[in-house]
Design an enzyme around this catalytic site. Structure first.
Site, short mmCIF file in Angstrom:
data_model
loop_
_atom_site.label_atom_id
_atom_site.label_comp_id
_atom_site.label_asym_id
_atom_site.label_seq_id
_atom_site.Cartn_x
_atom_site.Cartn_y
_atom_site.Cartn_z
N ARG A 195 0.83 -1.20 0.00
CA ARG A 195 0.00 0.00 0.00
C ARG A 195 0.86 1.25 0.00
NH1 ARG A 195 -4.47 -2.04 4.45
NH2 ARG A 195 -5.62 -3.38 3.00
N GLU A 209 -1.50 -9.35 -4.74
CA GLU A 209 -2.77 -10.07 -4.88
C GLU A 209 -2.55 -11.55 -5.19
OE1 GLU A 209 -5.58 -9.21 -3.91
OE2 GLU A 209 -5.19 -7.10 -3.59
N TYR A 225 -11.75 -12.49 -8.92
CA TYR A 225 -11.40 -11.67 -7.77
C TYR A 225 -10.17 -10.81 -8.06
CZ TYR A 225 -8.91 -10.02 -3.84
OH TYR A 225 -8.20 -9.18 -3.05
N ASP A 262 -14.02 -11.69 -2.18
CA ASP A 262 -13.11 -12.72 -1.72
C ASP A 262 -13.73 -13.34 -0.47
OD1 ASP A 262 -12.85 -10.78 0.19
OD2 ASP A 262 -10.69 -10.88 0.31
#
Length: 351
Positions: A29, A41, A124, A142
């Site tokens: 992030r 991810e 997703y 998810d």
DNA sequence: AACACGGGGTG
DNA sequence: CACCCAGTGTT
């Protein structure tokens, strides 16, 4: 299920306010470029945040961008992923990098629909990259979101996946806020609305929640199937014989050879350990052995230094560590076992 | 729709 | 120990 506009706006506001104050400080992030979102991810698929952080940091140091990843060897990629599990993810990520560098100028597509065509990127992950990296108005569902929705809307157990996606889509705010909105839903599921315990007093939307922390019914699983596996530790000087895994879950890894009493002499048990893999409980016994006849076996002698660079299944890595690391000891390997252990010819799987 | 896929953390 | 995890691909 109809969602009132007023409900949607109130829920969205609360999520954003909560997220601004409570978002965890995670490495991906810090600088949310598309590549770091892709890597994080993929690593986060079926894997907890806590397990991923260290792998992610090492990965980004070693493969800072798509081009670096595309150039790397598969062995290097798998070694960097070793211990994280689900190795198809690593192979897919590697292929994705090579594919994008070769055909798309090294750029990730920004639309979920295009992202979903990449190997290892499903519905997703495509939605996550589109929203988190490109600010698109793409929903994500998810395990966390699924659980939050089940509680928030008191959904019946048999609710279809498609319906959850419709809800996720219907709740999306204006594009500018979609990254934070999706992150907030997942973060609440991860840290507040957890599987066993829902910490409702800490939840920013508890007063909008239809179930207030009721338990999600747990799907019972069948008990693990017991397996036995026997491997051979064959040593020549300071090198160990390893063989490449050509197919199956450990494709691309190196591993101890299966004990083969026709071509090997069994010198006795060296160590045993158990591990679990999906629905199996595997009991691995390693025997020290010598070649009777090595011809026709694919493999190579590996030194200790090379061992640290080759990808090995964790159980085999552990067994090797246990058997070959003898700090402050003159002998490199454990003393021969007193009795001749009985050979287990081949691993057997009982269904 | 069901299953395979890894390993480790949590209660 | 049982359960579960920021899912995907295959059958």
């Amino acid at each position: 299920m109809r969602i009132e506009r007023k409900f949607r706006q109130e829920l969205g506001r609360r999520l954003l306010v909560w997220y601004r104050a409570h978002a965890a400080d995670l490495p991906w992030r810090r600088s949310p470029n598309p590549y770091s979102v892709l890597v994080s991810e993929l690593m986060l698929q079926q894997t907890r945040v806590a397990a991923v952080v260290a792998y992610y940091n090492r990965w980004m140091e070693r493969f800072p961008d798509l081009a670096a990843l595309a150039k790397a060897s598969e062995a290097e990629v798998l070694r960097s992923w070793e211990g994280l599990g689900y190795y198809a993810r690593a192979r897919n990520l590697h292929r994705t990098a090579q594919l994008l560098v070769a055909e798309q100028g090294g750029r990730l597509p920004s639309r979920a629909e295009d992202l979903e065509r990449l190997p290892g990127v499903g519905r997703y992950t495509a939605g996550a990259i589109a929203s988190l990296a490109f600010g698109k108005r793409s929903p994500v569902v998810d395990g966390n979101v699924r659980r939050v929705f089940h509680r928030l809307f008191a959904l019946p157990e048999e609710t279809r996946a498609d319906h959850l996606w419709e809800i996720a889509e219907a709740l999306l705010p204006v594009p500018r806020d979609c990254a934070a909105h999706n992150s907030a839903l997942m973060e609440i599921g991860r840290t507040v609305c957890m599987p066993r315990t829902a910490d409702c007093p800490r939840c920013p939307v508890s007063d909008l929640c239809r179930s207030r922390g009721g338990r999600i019914s747990l799907t019972r699983k069948r008990s693990p199937t017991r397996c036995e596996e026997s491997a051979a530790l064959i040593v020549q000087g300071d090198r160990t014989w390893l063989e490449p895994s050509l197919q199956g879950r450990y494709r691309g890894f190196w591993r101890l050879p299966m004990l083969d009493t026709v071509r090997m002499t069994n010198l006795g048990e060296a160590c045993r350990l158990s591990y679990s893999i999906t629905r199996y409980r595997v009991h691995l016994v390693v025997f020290r052995a010598e070649w009777r006849e090595k011809e026709s076996r694919e493999g190579r002698w590996v030194s200790r230094e090379e061992l640290s660079e080759l990808p090995l299944p964790i159980p085999h890595r552990r067994a090797l560590d246990r058997m070959t690391s003898r700090p402050a000891s003159s002998s490199a390997f454990p003393a021969p076992h007193a009795r001749q252990a009985e050979a287990v010819a081949f691993p057997t799987v009982r269904k």
